[in-house]
Design a protein around this motif. Structure first.
Motif, mmCIF file in Angstrom:
data_model
loop_
_atom_site.group_PDB
_atom_site.id
_atom_site.type_symbol
_atom_site.label_atom_id
_atom_site.label_comp_id
_atom_site.label_asym_id
_atom_site.label_seq_id
_atom_site.Cartn_x
_atom_site.Cartn_y
_atom_site.Cartn_z
ATOM 1 N N ARG A 158 47.820 -45.527 -4.918
ATOM 2 C CA ARG A 158 48.789 -44.429 -4.980
ATOM 3 C C ARG A 158 48.997 -43.983 -6.423
ATOM 4 O O ARG A 158 49.197 -44.798 -7.316
ATOM 5 C CB ARG A 158 50.116 -44.908 -4.380
ATOM 6 N N SER A 159 48.966 -42.684 -6.673
ATOM 7 C CA SER A 159 49.199 -42.168 -8.020
ATOM 8 C C SER A 159 49.702 -40.734 -7.921
ATOM 9 O O SER A 159 49.807 -40.170 -6.828
ATOM 10 C CB SER A 159 47.912 -42.226 -8.859
ATOM 11 N N VAL A 160 50.014 -40.152 -9.063
ATOM 12 C CA VAL A 160 50.466 -38.759 -9.131
ATOM 13 C C VAL A 160 49.280 -37.868 -9.447
ATOM 14 O O VAL A 160 48.510 -38.147 -10.371
ATOM 15 C CB VAL A 160 51.549 -38.584 -10.214
ATOM 16 N N GLN A 161 49.123 -36.784 -8.695
ATOM 17 C CA GLN A 161 48.090 -35.793 -8.977
ATOM 18 C C GLN A 161 48.785 -34.504 -9.406
ATOM 19 O O GLN A 161 49.390 -33.811 -8.598
ATOM 20 C CB GLN A 161 47.209 -35.555 -7.756
ATOM 21 N N ARG A 162 48.696 -34.188 -10.709
ATOM 22 C CA ARG A 162 49.377 -33.004 -11.240
ATOM 23 C C ARG A 162 48.468 -31.787 -11.301
ATOM 24 O O ARG A 162 48.908 -30.712 -11.675
ATOM 25 C CB ARG A 162 49.927 -33.310 -12.642
ATOM 26 N N ARG A 163 47.213 -31.940 -10.934
ATOM 27 C CA ARG A 163 46.281 -30.812 -10.963
ATOM 28 C C ARG A 163 46.195 -30.152 -9.584
ATOM 29 O O ARG A 163 46.655 -30.730 -8.580
ATOM 30 C CB ARG A 163 44.904 -31.288 -11.425
ATOM 31 N N PRO A 164 45.647 -28.945 -9.506
ATOM 32 C CA PRO A 164 45.534 -28.267 -8.215
ATOM 33 C C PRO A 164 44.787 -29.089 -7.170
ATOM 34 O O PRO A 164 43.866 -29.849 -7.498
ATOM 35 C CB PRO A 164 44.770 -26.982 -8.561
ATOM 36 N N MET A 165 45.207 -28.933 -5.922
ATOM 37 C CA MET A 165 44.571 -29.593 -4.785
ATOM 38 C C MET A 165 43.974 -28.509 -3.887
ATOM 39 O O MET A 165 44.072 -27.313 -4.178
ATOM 40 C CB MET A 165 45.620 -30.389 -3.998
ATOM 41 N N ARG A 166 43.393 -28.924 -2.787
ATOM 42 C CA ARG A 166 42.879 -27.955 -1.820
ATOM 43 C C ARG A 166 44.027 -27.424 -0.960
ATOM 44 O O ARG A 166 45.009 -28.117 -0.715
ATOM 45 C CB ARG A 166 41.800 -28.602 -0.949
ATOM 46 N N ILE A 167 43.863 -26.202 -0.485
ATOM 47 C CA ILE A 167 44.916 -25.591 0.333
ATOM 48 C C ILE A 167 44.702 -25.859 1.821
ATOM 49 O O ILE A 167 45.411 -25.301 2.661
ATOM 50 C CB ILE A 167 45.012 -24.071 0.077
ATOM 51 N N THR A 168 43.758 -26.717 2.160
ATOM 52 C CA THR A 168 43.516 -27.081 3.556
ATOM 53 C C THR A 168 44.807 -27.590 4.192
ATOM 54 O O THR A 168 45.401 -28.546 3.686
ATOM 55 C CB THR A 168 42.440 -28.180 3.650
ATOM 56 N N PRO A 169 45.264 -26.982 5.271
ATOM 57 C CA PRO A 169 46.535 -27.410 5.875
ATOM 58 C C PRO A 169 46.489 -28.856 6.367
ATOM 59 O O PRO A 169 45.428 -29.363 6.762
ATOM 60 C CB PRO A 169 46.713 -26.442 7.051
ATOM 61 N N LEU A 170 47.617 -29.506 6.347
ATOM 62 C CA LEU A 170 47.718 -30.826 6.950
ATOM 63 C C LEU A 170 47.568 -30.699 8.456
ATOM 64 O O LEU A 170 47.994 -29.707 9.059
ATOM 65 C CB LEU A 170 49.065 -31.471 6.624
ATOM 66 N N THR A 171 46.988 -31.710 9.076
ATOM 67 C CA THR A 171 46.851 -31.701 10.533
ATOM 68 C C THR A 171 48.152 -32.175 11.176
ATOM 69 O O THR A 171 48.972 -32.845 10.520
ATOM 70 C CB THR A 171 45.707 -32.625 10.971
ATOM 71 N N PRO A 172 48.372 -31.844 12.451
ATOM 72 C CA PRO A 172 49.564 -32.352 13.133
ATOM 73 C C PRO A 172 49.665 -33.869 13.092
ATOM 74 O O PRO A 172 50.774 -34.414 12.942
ATOM 75 C CB PRO A 172 49.389 -31.833 14.565
ATOM 76 N N LEU A 179 46.038 -41.676 4.074
ATOM 77 C CA LEU A 179 45.427 -40.534 4.752
ATOM 78 C C LEU A 179 44.485 -39.748 3.836
ATOM 79 O O LEU A 179 43.956 -38.703 4.226
ATOM 80 C CB LEU A 179 46.528 -39.592 5.271
ATOM 81 N N GLY A 180 44.287 -40.245 2.621
ATOM 82 C CA GLY A 180 43.414 -39.559 1.674
ATOM 83 C C GLY A 180 44.057 -38.351 1.028
ATOM 84 O O GLY A 180 43.361 -37.454 0.542
ATOM 85 N N LEU A 181 45.394 -38.315 0.991
ATOM 86 C CA LEU A 181 46.125 -37.189 0.431
ATOM 87 C C LEU A 181 46.672 -37.526 -0.946
ATOM 88 O O LEU A 181 46.990 -38.674 -1.240
ATOM 89 C CB LEU A 181 47.277 -36.790 1.364
ATOM 90 N N GLN A 182 46.797 -36.499 -1.786
ATOM 91 C CA GLN A 182 47.377 -36.631 -3.126
ATOM 92 C C GLN A 182 48.789 -36.059 -3.103
ATOM 93 O O GLN A 182 49.133 -35.243 -2.252
ATOM 94 C CB GLN A 182 46.522 -35.890 -4.146
ATOM 95 N N LEU A 183 49.597 -36.470 -4.087
ATOM 96 C CA LEU A 183 51.008 -36.072 -4.066
ATOM 97 C C LEU A 183 51.527 -35.927 -5.489
ATOM 98 O O LEU A 183 51.091 -36.623 -6.399
ATOM 99 C CB LEU A 183 51.815 -37.134 -3.305
ATOM 100 N N GLN A 184 52.476 -35.005 -5.657
ATOM 101 C CA GLN A 184 53.177 -34.855 -6.929
ATOM 102 C C GLN A 184 54.663 -34.620 -6.655
ATOM 103 O O GLN A 184 55.026 -33.716 -5.904
ATOM 104 C CB GLN A 184 52.639 -33.678 -7.746
ATOM 105 N N PRO A 185 55.550 -35.419 -7.245
ATOM 106 C CA PRO A 185 56.991 -35.160 -7.109
ATOM 107 C C PRO A 185 57.370 -33.847 -7.786
ATOM 108 O O PRO A 185 56.750 -33.443 -8.779
ATOM 109 C CB PRO A 185 57.634 -36.357 -7.817
ATOM 110 N N GLU A 186 58.402 -33.194 -7.254
ATOM 111 C CA GLU A 186 58.948 -31.971 -7.847
ATOM 112 C C GLU A 186 60.471 -32.097 -7.850
ATOM 113 O O GLU A 186 61.178 -31.371 -7.159
ATOM 114 C CB GLU A 186 58.495 -30.749 -7.039
ATOM 115 N N MET A 187 60.982 -33.019 -8.654
ATOM 116 C CA MET A 187 62.371 -33.426 -8.541
ATOM 117 C C MET A 187 63.354 -32.653 -9.413
ATOM 118 O O MET A 187 64.550 -32.624 -9.123
ATOM 119 C CB MET A 187 62.481 -34.923 -8.865
#
Length: 359
Positions: free
Chosen positions: A116-130, A279-287
């Protein structure tokens, strides 16, 4: 030096990877015996404008406790936490008791604690699945709900909010003092700060930023006469805000108010974040919009910059409009998420030996 007993050494070695604002790692450990230790936490409210009343540090503390519980399952141990009632809110203390449990399975999120880490760069806009969204909702439990901001229009509104919010961050002297101290320049990794290569800026912007941030006078001159804040806001806030699958808000059933409320929210946030990693997803907090919003709601002046409160108040109204029927005060965590490359630069952690003492 007295060696840290097992399995506590292994558990702390993994738990120290819990996230904290600006990699402050606001905790130290005191080992009592093979199955008991104390978490001595602290906050940074006295010198960090982003740590209003220590609540962001308390969210980080919750993430640590959840990670401790996850790490303990690798040894067939159940972790129980009890907060010392007479400890001040600025320095909460938790006694941790590890109990053997032969029926306890290893937590499935264990492999993702270090990943787990922070990704501050652009990601893909592919929507999350249900199924991805359902897994993330399940991760936070019944006490919290996840609000999604998807699609081009909603992503743009959140990206623009973050872009405008960043103007406050990058032009107020109180924030400059924080940024100056937490950035590790010309670094890909850092044990106790945020490496500059993890900020999401290109090489030329980083080089100029490093020179400008050598003094507040330079920062003020560039911001006043050369719009020095504009390029960093585009690279760190606008573009990443546009290029992601979605922004999200983790909402509590009632507005967090106590140390226990914020710690509980932090535990939920960590399970959300680790599930995203699984799930292979990246994340960045926006606090920071949430933090500035609470300054406004509680009538607290947070900067000597003349129009900081007025700007924050306008952003608070915009955020409230985006949330519709959800009060901003009930949002415990705000961030963006999506698939993409794993961050190649990141914050590391202090060693277990530096974080721990033996009673």
């Amino acid at each position: 030096m007295t060696p840290i007993p097992q399995p506590i050494a292994d558990i702390l070695g993994l738990a120290r990877w819990a996230p904290s604002g600006d990699n402050t790692q606001p905790w130290r450990f005191e080992v009592i015996d093979d199955l008991h230790f104390i978490v001595h936490a602290f906050d940074t409210r006295d010198h960090c404008v982003y740590d209003l009343d220590g609540h962001p540090s308390q969210i980080a503390l919750g993430a640590l406790l959840e990670t401790l519980a996850i790490a303990a399952t690798a040894h067939g141990l159940r972790a129980a936490f009890s907060r010392r009632s007479d400890a001040p809110d600025t320095h909460p203390e938790y006694r941790v008791e590890l109990t053997p449990d032969k029926q306890l399975s290893t937590d499935p999120l264990l492999p993702y604690v270090k990943q787990r880490s922070v990704q501050r760069r652009p990601m893909r806009i592919t929507p999350l699945t249900p199924s991805q969204k359902q897994a993330l909702q399940d991760a936070v439990g019944e006490a919290y709900s996840v609000r999604w901001f998807e699609g081009g229009t909603r992503r743009w509104r959140l990206a623009k909010l973050m872009f405008d919010n960043a103007k406050i961050r990058l032009t107020m002297p109180e924030a400059y003092a924080v940024h100056r101290d937490i950035i590790a320049w010309q670094a890909r990794f850092s044990e106790d700060r945020v490496p500059d290569q993890a900020l999401g800026l290109d090489a030329m912007t980083l080089k100029l930023m490093r020179w400008v941030m050598a003094s507040w006078q330079r920062v003020k001159f560039f911001n006043t006469w050369l719009a020095g804040h504009l390029t960093p806001r585009i690279e760190m806030d606008l573009l990443p805000g546009l290029f992601c699958a979605a922004h999200f808000a983790i909402q509590a059933r009632k507005a967090p108010a106590t140390v226990d409320d914020y710690v509980a929210a932090g535990r939920a946030v960590q399970r959300f974040w680790l599930t995203a990693a699984s799930l292979g997803l990246q994340l960045q907090p926006e606090m920071t919009p949430l933090i500035f919003s609470r300054y406004v709601r509680e009538g607290i002046e947070f900067s000597r910059m003349p129009d900081a409160t007025e700007r924050a108040a306008r952003l608070d109204k915009r955020l409230a409009g985006m949330l519709h029927d959800v009060p901003v005060s009930e949002v415990a965590f705000l961030g963006r998420i999506g698939s993409g490359n794993v961050a190649t630069s990141r914050s590391l952690r202090l060693t277990v030996e530096r974080l721990t003492r033996i009673a």
